[in-house]
Write an enzyme that holds these catalytic residues in place. Structure first.
Site, PDB file in Angstrom:
ATOM      1  N   ASP A  74       1.082  -1.306   0.165  1.00  0.00           N
ATOM      2  CA  ASP A  74      -0.021  -0.066   0.219  1.00  0.00           C
ATOM      3  C   ASP A  74       0.693   1.102  -0.065  1.00  0.00           C
ATOM      4  O   ASP A  74       1.581   1.174   1.424  1.00  0.00           O
ATOM      5  CB  ASP A  74      -0.891   0.337   1.386  1.00  0.00           C
ATOM      6  CG  ASP A  74      -1.759   1.454   1.521  1.00  0.00           C
ATOM      7  OD1 ASP A  74      -1.823   1.963   0.609  1.00  0.00           O
ATOM      8  OD2 ASP A  74      -1.718   1.702   2.730  1.00  0.00           O
ATOM      9  N   GLU A  84      -6.094 -20.306 -17.101  1.00  0.00           N
ATOM     10  CA  GLU A  84      -6.210 -20.715 -15.881  1.00  0.00           C
ATOM     11  C   GLU A  84      -7.416 -22.423 -16.361  1.00  0.00           C
ATOM     12  O   GLU A  84      -8.219 -22.098 -16.649  1.00  0.00           O
ATOM     13  CB  GLU A  84      -7.292 -19.297 -14.944  1.00  0.00           C
ATOM     14  CG  GLU A  84      -7.983 -20.620 -13.668  1.00  0.00           C
ATOM     15  CD  GLU A  84      -8.793 -19.683 -12.916  1.00  0.00           C
ATOM     16  OE1 GLU A  84      -8.603 -20.386 -11.401  1.00  0.00           O
ATOM     17  OE2 GLU A  84      -9.461 -19.438 -13.377  1.00  0.00           O
ATOM     18  N   ASP A 132      -8.311 -15.776 -17.350  1.00  0.00           N
ATOM     19  CA  ASP A 132      -9.188 -16.103 -16.608  1.00  0.00           C
ATOM     20  C   ASP A 132     -10.567 -17.145 -17.098  1.00  0.00           C
ATOM     21  O   ASP A 132     -10.665 -17.071 -17.450  1.00  0.00           O
ATOM     22  CB  ASP A 132      -9.932 -15.299 -16.024  1.00  0.00           C
ATOM     23  CG  ASP A 132     -10.998 -15.472 -14.563  1.00  0.00           C
ATOM     24  OD1 ASP A 132     -10.327 -15.801 -13.416  1.00  0.00           O
ATOM     25  OD2 ASP A 132     -11.962 -15.487 -14.205  1.00  0.00           O
TER      26      ASP A 132
HETATM   27  C1  GLC Z   1     -11.448 -17.591 -11.545  1.00  0.00           C
HETATM   28  C2  GLC Z   1     -10.047 -16.218 -10.424  1.00  0.00           C
HETATM   29  C3  GLC Z   1     -11.073 -16.744  -9.513  1.00  0.00           C
HETATM   30  C4  GLC Z   1     -12.484 -15.992  -9.934  1.00  0.00           C
HETATM   31  C5  GLC Z   1     -12.916 -16.873 -10.537  1.00  0.00           C
HETATM   32  C6  GLC Z   1     -13.990 -15.654 -11.370  1.00  0.00           C
HETATM   33  O1  GLC Z   1     -11.205 -18.950 -10.601  1.00  0.00           O
HETATM   34  O2  GLC Z   1      -8.817 -16.693 -10.052  1.00  0.00           O
HETATM   35  O3  GLC Z   1     -10.312 -15.531  -8.065  1.00  0.00           O
HETATM   36  O4  GLC Z   1     -13.466 -15.775  -8.366  1.00  0.00           O
HETATM   37  O5  GLC Z   1     -11.844 -16.767 -11.714  1.00  0.00           O
HETATM   38  O6  GLC Z   1     -13.767 -14.902 -11.539  1.00  0.00           O
END
Ligand code: GLC
Length: 597
Positions: free
Chosen positions: A63, A320, A247
């Site tokens: 921060d 991901e 993601d």
């Molecule tokens: C992915 C992210 C997670 C988030 C989800 C919804 O899995 O890593 O943190 O909650 O997507 O966007």
């Protein structure tokens, strides 16, 4: 419950380039020869193949303005630390404007910065300052859903005839009448609990959300959605970002017939109830549906157009990708001639969640042999999963276990994703009272699902009250363990985990064999010690032995053609050098890394 559970069903030239860059910092050193120059160019192109990618959860890193929440200028202040650690890129969890229901994964404007984290000028400065230190900045790209406060959705929900209506997934309910909303269209549930369908009174239809109701799923059958995301990708690539982490990729599409999913049963035939009290479903109609690969091929082809001469350095796409097995993971690289991700995350190795040598060996062999010569991206944790110690530690040898596992992470062939604080052994500190929980799933799922706050606590820079993270009360508490586990103290201690991480990363980045050498498992019947060798043309082979037990072990590594002599590159602090390749002695969770003569 682990987050993974939600998703489970679901050369030498390179070395020369890396070394020249490490020595000369950014750009081409003035004295470089032509040979070095071409090596550097190739290293620019292939930088990601042995990259160390450091995930920053921006709320929790540093921060700079005293509001208790981390920000971009805070990250910029800490770049020298990251350069010294030796990383190649930072991946920023989302910093776009967001109502922060899911701490940034609910985006309301994809082309801006949330004021909580700073300004676009702060972002540009971060990219420029990181670039000076040869660190690339990677953005998180959330394409499965937007925030319900995004203009697209506000338009979409305003009327059934709005041009944005079909940017999202809308459906009539079952048994709906003019006075009754009926039932959701099918049995699909959200990863975050309960029906994945939300009734919207204005237009009297349900919309679909795989995650929170405030995260409506975008409709990827609509070509306009594809164009919108290419425009967003272009916006950030032109600002100099090194790529994206995409993601929630497997959930982009749903079965168009909205067929019910199967209920998962236990061995007695009884439905399994998840931590939100819902019947567990098999995810067969809402994950990995046809279409996902084509979208990724389209996005990759588009991103590749930015890797041309005017934009030096390949732009990398990370996925991901929690995949159930190596075959499914291999598909995420794309078929021949139609590349998708350079680096889909390999959760096969890091999420074994048990110190089982045979399973590690099998999964590492798979990563080496079954990904069609693509580059594995290994990782052990991230902002969605309890940290390494919480999943592998025994409470007695946690630091030693993390030394052992980090050796597997950094010295296997491929790229690495690490999570801020891993390098100092930060612990998962789960809230003990519901009223302290910030992650909404930890509130709705309490006490079974306590959410992800535990792995998102502030970075521990020193032993002061707020760990050097902030002058104000941090948004999540600094755990007591910060008194011992922190950057300042560990920087002074040559036997610290931080010193170990720095050494491993240096070996990975500068030892010619470790940069790119192929990997072979050794001593493959051993169930206590994992040993492997890396080999590259023109450089000595390197052997690595990692003791997965709390007892001392001795290994005999039979390397054909070797004369038995070793030169130590790194070993557990306090351990002695082995007499020969035939007799490597390892203490509890001990590690030995040596060049074979
Ligand atoms: C992915 C992210 C997670 C988030 C989800 C919804 O899995 O890593 O943190 O909650 O997507 O966007």
């Amino acid at each position: 419950m682990h987050w993974t559970k939600h998703l489970e069903s679901g050369a030498l030239a390179l070395f020369l380039g890396a070394a020249a860059l490490a020595a000369g910092g950014q750009g081409v050193p003035a004295s470089s020869t032509l040979h070095q120059r071409s090596a550097i160019q190739s290293s620019e192109r292939d930088w990601w193949k042995s990259a160390v990618i450091y995930e920053i959860y921006p709320r929790s890193f540093q921060d700079s303005n005293g509001d208790g929440v981390g920000d971009l200028n805070g990250i910029t202040q800490r770049l020298d630390y990251l350069k010294e650690l030796g990383i190649d890129a930072i991946w920023l969890s989302p910093v776009y404007p967001s109502p922060q229901v899911d701490f940034g994964y609910d985006i309301s404007d994809y082309k801006n910065i949330d004021p909580q984290y700073g300004t676009m000028a702060d972002f540009d400065r971060l990219v420029a300052e990181a670039g000076k230190r040869h660190i690339r900045v990677l953005m998180d790209m959330v394409m499965n859903h937007s925030s319900d406060k995004h203009q697209w959705f506000l338009q979409s929900r305003s009327s059934r005839t709005n041009p944005y209506r079909d940017w999202y997934v809308w459906s009539d309910g079952k048994g709906e009448t003019t006075t009754d909303k009926g039932q959701p269209p099918n049995n699909w549930i959200s990863y975050f609990g309960h029906s994945a369908w939300q009734w919207d009174e204005t237009t009297r239809q349900y919309y679909y959300h795989k995650f929170y109701a405030q995260q409506p799923d975008l409709n990827w059958n609509n070509p306009k959605v594809h164009e919108a995301f290419k425009d967003i990708i272009s916006f950030w690539l032109k600002r100099g970002v090194g790529g994206f982490r995409f993601d929630a990729v497997p959930t982009l599409f749903e079965d168009p017939n909205l067929t019910d999913e199967g209920v998962v049963k236990d061995k007695d035939g009884k439905p399994i109830i998840n931590s939100f009290g819902d019947q567990e479903l098999d995810d067969s109609k809402t994950t990995n549906q046809p279409g996902v690969h084509e979208v990724m091929q389209e996005m990759r082809a588009y991103a590749d157009t930015f890797s041309a001469a005017s934009f030096p350095g390949t732009r990398v796409l990370i996925g991901e990708t929690y995949m159930p097995n190596i075959t499914e993971l291999a598909k995420m690289y794309g078929p021949a001639g139609k590349p998708e991700f350079q680096l889909p995350m390999d959760t096969q190795v890091g999420m074994i969640n048990k110190l089982d040598v045979a399973t590690f060996r099998t999964k590492l062999i798979e990563a080496e042999t079954e990904l069609n010569n693509n580059t594995p991206l290994l990782l052990f944790d991230n902002h969605d999963n309890p940290r390494i110690q919480a999943r592998y530690g025994d409470g007695v040898h946690d630091t030693d276990i993390q030394r052992a596992l980090s050796t597997v992470l950094f010295l296997s062939r491929g790229a690495v994703q690490m999570y801020y604080g891993d390098e100092i052994g930060m612990l998962t500190t789960t809230p003990s009272r519901k009223e302290d929980v910030k992650d909404p799933i930890g509130i709705s799922g309490w006490p079974e699902e306590k959410g992800r706050d535990g792995e998102r606590t502030p970075m521990q820079w020193d032993s002061s009250a707020n760990a050097g993270f902030s002058t104000a009360k941090p948004w999540l508490p600094v755990p007591p363990s910060a008194a011992l586990l922190n950057v300042a103290d560990e920087s002074r201690d040559p036997s610290s985990l931080l010193a170990w991480y720095r050494s491993l990363i240096r070996i990975k980045k500068t030892n010619p064999t470790m940069v790119c050498g192929v990997e072979t498992m050794l001593d493959t019947n051993n169930t206590k010690v994992l040993s492997w060798m890396r080999k590259a043309q023109g450089a000595p082979p390197v052997v690595v032995s990692v003791n997965f037990t709390a007892e001392s072990q001795t290994v005999n590594l039979n390397v054909p053609g070797a004369n038995g002599k070793l030169k130590t590159l790194l070993k557990t602090p306090g351990a002695s050098d082995p007499a020969s390749l035939e007799k490597i002695e390892l203490g509890p969770y001990g590690v030995y890394i040596g060049e074979v003569k």
